[in-house]
Design an enzyme around this catalytic site. Structure first.
Site, PDB file in Angstrom:
ATOM      1  N   HIS A 189       0.831  -1.186   0.300  1.00  0.00           N
ATOM      2  CA  HIS A 189      -0.076   0.172  -0.003  1.00  0.00           C
ATOM      3  C   HIS A 189       1.068   1.528   0.037  1.00  0.00           C
ATOM      4  CE1 HIS A 189      -3.094   2.736   1.771  1.00  0.00           C
ATOM      5  NE2 HIS A 189      -3.840   1.996   0.847  1.00  0.00           N
ATOM      6  N   LYS A 191       3.366   4.113  -0.965  1.00  0.00           N
ATOM      7  CA  LYS A 191       3.415   5.056  -2.043  1.00  0.00           C
ATOM      8  C   LYS A 191       4.835   6.082  -1.996  1.00  0.00           C
ATOM      9  CE  LYS A 191      -1.422   5.067  -0.889  1.00  0.00           C
ATOM     10  NZ  LYS A 191      -1.597   3.758  -1.316  1.00  0.00           N
ATOM     11  N   ASP A 196      17.037   9.246  -8.943  1.00  0.00           N
ATOM     12  CA  ASP A 196      18.692   9.365  -8.977  1.00  0.00           C
ATOM     13  C   ASP A 196      19.171   9.079  -7.782  1.00  0.00           C
ATOM     14  OD1 ASP A 196      18.611   9.906 -11.753  1.00  0.00           O
ATOM     15  OD2 ASP A 196      18.766  11.919 -11.553  1.00  0.00           O
ATOM     16  N   HIS A 427      -7.990  11.789   1.284  1.00  0.00           N
ATOM     17  CA  HIS A 427      -7.353  10.642   1.438  1.00  0.00           C
ATOM     18  C   HIS A 427      -6.033  10.890   2.298  1.00  0.00           C
ATOM     19  CE1 HIS A 427      -5.076   7.073  -0.753  1.00  0.00           C
ATOM     20  NE2 HIS A 427      -6.170   6.731  -0.405  1.00  0.00           N
ATOM     21  N   LYS A 429      -2.859  11.229   5.147  1.00  0.00           N
ATOM     22  CA  LYS A 429      -2.645  10.307   6.142  1.00  0.00           C
ATOM     23  C   LYS A 429      -1.590  10.846   6.950  1.00  0.00           C
ATOM     24  CE  LYS A 429      -4.006   6.465   3.490  1.00  0.00           C
ATOM     25  NZ  LYS A 429      -5.430   6.797   3.154  1.00  0.00           N
ATOM     26  N   ASP A 434       3.227  19.297  18.451  1.00  0.00           N
ATOM     27  CA  ASP A 434       4.065  20.414  18.877  1.00  0.00           C
ATOM     28  C   ASP A 434       5.542  20.094  18.773  1.00  0.00           C
ATOM     29  OD1 ASP A 434       3.126  18.854  21.119  1.00  0.00           O
ATOM     30  OD2 ASP A 434       4.546  19.887  22.314  1.00  0.00           O
TER      31      ASP A 434
HETATM   32  C1  LIG Z   1      -8.656   3.307   3.647  1.00  0.00           C
HETATM   33  O1  LIG Z   1      -9.832   3.326   4.210  1.00  0.00           O
HETATM   34  C2  LIG Z   1     -11.182   3.641   3.338  1.00  0.00           C
HETATM   35  C3  LIG Z   1     -12.563   3.885   4.005  1.00  0.00           C
HETATM   36  O2  LIG Z   1     -12.658   2.663   5.083  1.00  0.00           O
HETATM   37  C4  LIG Z   1     -11.028   2.165   2.502  1.00  0.00           C
HETATM   38  O3  LIG Z   1     -12.168   2.304   1.680  1.00  0.00           O
HETATM   39  C5  LIG Z   1      -9.953   2.381   1.659  1.00  0.00           C
HETATM   40  O4  LIG Z   1      -9.955   0.873   1.070  1.00  0.00           O
HETATM   41  C6  LIG Z   1      -8.784   1.854   2.697  1.00  0.00           C
HETATM   42  N1  LIG Z   1      -7.650   2.117   1.972  1.00  0.00           N
HETATM   43  C7  LIG Z   1      -6.862   3.214   1.349  1.00  0.00           C
HETATM   44  C8  LIG Z   1      -6.601   2.874   0.186  1.00  0.00           C
HETATM   45  O5  LIG Z   1      -6.731   4.327   1.920  1.00  0.00           O
END
Ligand SMILES: *[C@@H]1O[C@H](CO)[C@@H](O)[C@H](O)[C@H]1NC(C)=O
Ligand SMILES: *[C@@H]1O[C@H](CO)[C@@H](O)[C@H](O)[C@H]1NC(C)=O
Ligand SMILES: *[C@@H]1O[C@H](CO)[C@@H](O)[C@H](O)[C@H]1NC(C)=O
Ligand SMILES: *[C@@H]1O[C@H](CO)[C@@H](O)[C@H](O)[C@H]1NC(C)=O
Ligand SMILES: *[C@@H]1O[C@H](CO)[C@@H](O)[C@H](O)[C@H]1NC(C)=O
Ligand SMILES: *[C@@H]1O[C@H](CO)[C@@H](O)[C@H](O)[C@H]1NC(C)=O
Length: 504
Positions: A189, A191, A196, A427, A429, A434
Site C-alpha cells: 500500500h 506510495k 537518482d 485521502h 494520512k 508540537d
Molecule cells: C482506507 O479506508 C477506506 C475507508 O474505510 C477504505 O475504503 C480504503 O480501502 C482504505 N485504503 C486506502 C487505500 O486508503
C-alpha cells in the site's frame, strides 16, 4: 522517552561498570582495591565503546548528513474545492511528479499499490484525467533517455487493470508484483518515488489519475538529499526482493537492508537550513530489517512525545482491523462491494485493535494533550468508524477540560464529479504535534500496521523555520486550513454528514 542509541549500546555494561560496590566506611583495603580496579576496568571499557562509536561511518548511529536537503509539502486539491483568500497553498502532486520526472537522469524507483493513470478504467471521458495521462506519458519516455525505471506494485487481483503496467514494461521499465496477500495477508500500500538516489516523494497519492485531480492528497518531496533517499531505498530494495516470483520473507533480513536511522537515533540533518531529526518507518513488522522502526511504533512515539497537541488528518480511523484483507481504495474493478464479500482467508473476522485509540486517550487524560482528529468520509466509509469517532470525541468535557475534537472532512462533488467512481474524498494520512510531523501512507486501522506494507516520514523539528516556517509548521498550517474550512463538520452535527458518509 526512549533511551538514546548510545545509551543502549552501553547497556551490556550494566553490572560491570563503575558502581558503588561497597559503602566507603565499611570497606576493607581489599575490597577498596578491587573496587578501584573494577572502576578502572569499567572506564576503559566505556572509553573503548566510545571510540568504536565515533569511528562508525559518517551516517552511523545519531548520524549526520552533509547534503543541502530541501523539503516541500505537496498536495492534491480536488477540482472545484476552494479555500479562503490568502490560505495555505502548496505545490501540486502533479507539478511535483512532473518535476521529478524531468530531473531524472539515472534512475526512478516507484513503490505503488495499483496503476490507473488513464481513465480507461472508468469508461468516461473525464477531462481531469489528463494530468495522470501526462505523467504516464513522461514516465514511458524515461527508459529511452537512459533512466532505469523500476516499479514495485502490489500483486494485481484478477480484475485489476493491467494496461499501465504492460505499457511500462514495453517501454523498458522493470515491473515486479509483490505478492503481499501470500506473504503477509496484506497488500503493498506504500506510495513513494526515488529519483537518482537523491530526491524522493512520499505520501498518500496513488498511481491513479484521480489522485492528481479528484482525491485530496498530502505528501512530501525531499530534494538533494542522498542520505534520506539512500535510506528509503533500502525499503524499496526489500519490496524489490519480494517481487521475485515465489520469494519468501528473509528472517532476518540481510545486513545491507538494515538501517541506523530510527526513532532512537534519527538522522540529524538540516532541512531547508533548519535542524531536524528524521527517519522512515515501515510496516508490517516482517518487512522491517534490523534498526528499522515499525510504522506503528513511530506513530505511537509521535503521540507519546507530544506535550501540547496532536492534530491528525486521516482518511479512515478504526480501532479495529478493517478487513481480513484491506480493500483497494480508488480501485474500480477489483473491489468487492462489502467486507463480507472479501475473499475468505486465515484472518477471518475483524478484531478490536485499540493500539492507537488507547494512546490518544492516554495523552488526553494523563498529559492533557489537546487532540484534534479530522477523518475523511465518503459513501464507502466503514459505518463502524463513526461510533468509534463519537466515542473518542465524548472524552471531551467542560468540567474535566479534557480536550478532544473530531471532525469529518467532506469533499463536495458536482453531479458530474459524483459519477467518478472512488473519488472525491480526503485521502490524507498525516499527523502533526508540537514536536514532530508524521507523513504516512496508511489508514489508521489494524491491518495497515500488522499485514499491509506502508511507510512514513517522521520529522522531529521543534525549532522555528527561517522564513517560510519549518515543514512541521507548514503541516500545522495545512491542518488548520482544512480544520477551519467549510468542508469540515463536527462529528456531533450528524445531520450534516449522516446521509453522505458510509451511505453504501
Ligand atoms: C482506507 O479506508 C477506506 C475507508 O474505510 C477504505 O475504503 C480504503 O480501502 C482504505 N485504503 C486506502 C487505500 O486508503
Ligand atoms: C538541488 O541542487 C541543485 C544543484 O545544486 C540545484 O540546482 C537545485 O535547485 C536544488 N534543488 C532544490 C529543490 O533545492
Ligand atoms: C543487499 O545485497 C544483495 C546482494 O548483493 C542485493 O541484491 C540487494 O539489493 C542489497 N540490498 C540493499 C538494500 O542494498
Ligand atoms: C524529538 O527530539 C527530542 C530531542 O532530541 C526528543 O526528546 C524527542 O523524543 C523526539 N521526538 C520524536 C517524536 O521523535
Ligand atoms: C461547553 O462549553 C461551551 C462554551 O462555553 C458550550 O458552548 C458547550 O455547550 C458546553 N458543552 C457542554 C457539553 O456542556
Ligand atoms: C524549502 O525550500 C524549498 C525550495 O527552496 C521551498 O519551496 C519550500 O517551501 C521550503 N520548505 C520549507 C518547509 O520551508
Amino acid at each position: 522517552m526512549k533511551p538514546s542509541g548510545t545509551y543502549k549500546q552501553l547497556d551490556p555494561l550494566e553490572g560491570h561498570g563503575p558502581q558503588p560496590t561497597c559503602f566507603p566506611r565499611k570497606c576493607s583495603r581489599g575490597t577498596l582495591l578491587s573496587a578501584i580496579l573494577l572502576t578502572l576496568f569499567g572506564l576503559a571499557f566505556l572509553l573503548l565503546c566510545h571510540l568504536r562509536l565515533s569511528s562508525a561511518p559518517r551516517h552511523g548511529a545519531g548520524g549526520s548528513c552533509g547534503d543541502t536537503c530541501r523539503v516541500v509539502l505537496v498536495e492534491s486539491i480536488p477540482e472545484g474545492m476552494t479555500f479562503g483568500h490568502g490560505s495555505v497553498m502548496n505545490p501540486s502532486t502533479f507539478s511535483t511528479w512532473m518535476n521529478l520526472l524531468g530531473t531524472a537522469t539515472r534512475s526512478l524507483d516507484i513503490a505503488s499499490f495499483y496503476w490507473t493513470m488513464t481513465n480507461e478504467d472508468t469508461r468516461t471521458h473525464e477531462p481531469s484525467a489528463t494530468q495522470g495521462e501526462q505523467i504516464l506519458e513522461q514516465l514511458l519516455q524515461l527508459p529511452r533517455r537512459g533512466v532505469a525505471v523500476r516499479v514495485a506494485v502490489s500483486h494485481p487481483s484478477a480484475k485489476s487493470p493491467l494496461s499501465d503496467l504492460r505499457a511500462l514494461e514495453q517501454s523498458g521499465a522493470v515491473v515486479r508484483a509483490v505478492d503481499m496477500p501470500r506473504l503477509t495477508g496484506g497488500v503493498l500500500h506504500t506510495k513513494f518515488w526515488l529519483v537518482d538516489g537523491t530526491h524522493l516523494y512520499i505520501g498518500s497519492a496513488n498511481m491513479d489519475w484521480r489522485s492528481l485531480t479528484q482525491v485530496k492528497e498530502l505528501g512530501a518531496a525531499v530534494y538533494n538529499c542522498s542520505c534520506l533517499a539512500e535510506d528509503l531505498g533500502k525499503i524499496f530494495e526489500a519490496y524489490w526482493a519480494l517481487g521475485v516470483p515465489g520469494a519468501s520473507i528473509p528472517v532476518p533480513w540481510p545486513a545491507n537492508y538494515s538501517t541506523t536511522f530510527n526513532v532512537e537515533t534519527p538522522l540529524e540533518l538540516k532541512l531547508n537550513d533548519t535542524d531536524a531529526a528524521v527517519y522512515f518507518s515501515s510496516s508490517p513488522p516482517a518487512l522491517c530489517a534490523a534498526g528499522r522502526t515499525q510504522d506503528l511504533g513511530a506513530l505511537l512515539n509521535v503521540i507519546d512525545t507530544a506535550e501540547d497537541f496532536v492534530d491528525i488528518a486521516v482518511m479512515s480511523y478504526l480501532p479495529t482491523t478493517e478487513f481480513s484483507r484491506p480493500q483497494r481504495c480508488t480501485q474500480t474493478h477489483a473491489r468487492p462491494s462489502s467486507p463480507a464479500s472479501a475473499p475468505p482467508n486465515r484472518f477471518l473476522s475483524p478484531r478490536f485493535w485499540p493500539a492507537i485509540d488507547n494512546r490518544l486517550r492516554k495523552a488526553v487524560f494523563e498529559r492533557r494533550v489537546k487532540v484534534r482528529l479530522l477523518a475523511g468520509c465518503w459513501r464507502h466509509s466503514q459505518v463502524s468508524m463513526f461510533p468509534f469517532l463519537k466515542s473518542l470525541a465524548a472524552v471531551a468535557d467542560n468540567r474535566t477540560h479534557y480536550s478532544v475534537e473530531v471532525r469529518l472532512f467532506l469533499v463536495p462533488a458536482s453531479t458530474a464529479q459524483a459519477q467518478i467512481p472512488y473519488a472525491r474524498v480526503n485521502h490524507n494520512k498525516y499527523m502533526v504535534t508540537d514536536k514532530a510531523a508524521y507523513i504516512g501512507t496508511s489508514n489508521w486501522s489494524g491491518d495497515y500496521f500488522t499485514q499491509t506494507a506502508g511507510s512514513a516520514l517522521v520529522v522531529n523539528q521543534t525549532g522555528s523555520g527561517i522564513s517560510a516556517g519549518t515543514v512541521r509548521e507548514q503541516l500545522q498550517a495545512v491542518f488548520e486550513r482544512d480544520w477551519n474550512s467549510q468542508y469540515s463538520t463536527d462529528i456531533v452535527d450528524a445531520e450534516r454528514w449522516e446521509s453522505v458518509c458510509g451511505s453504501r
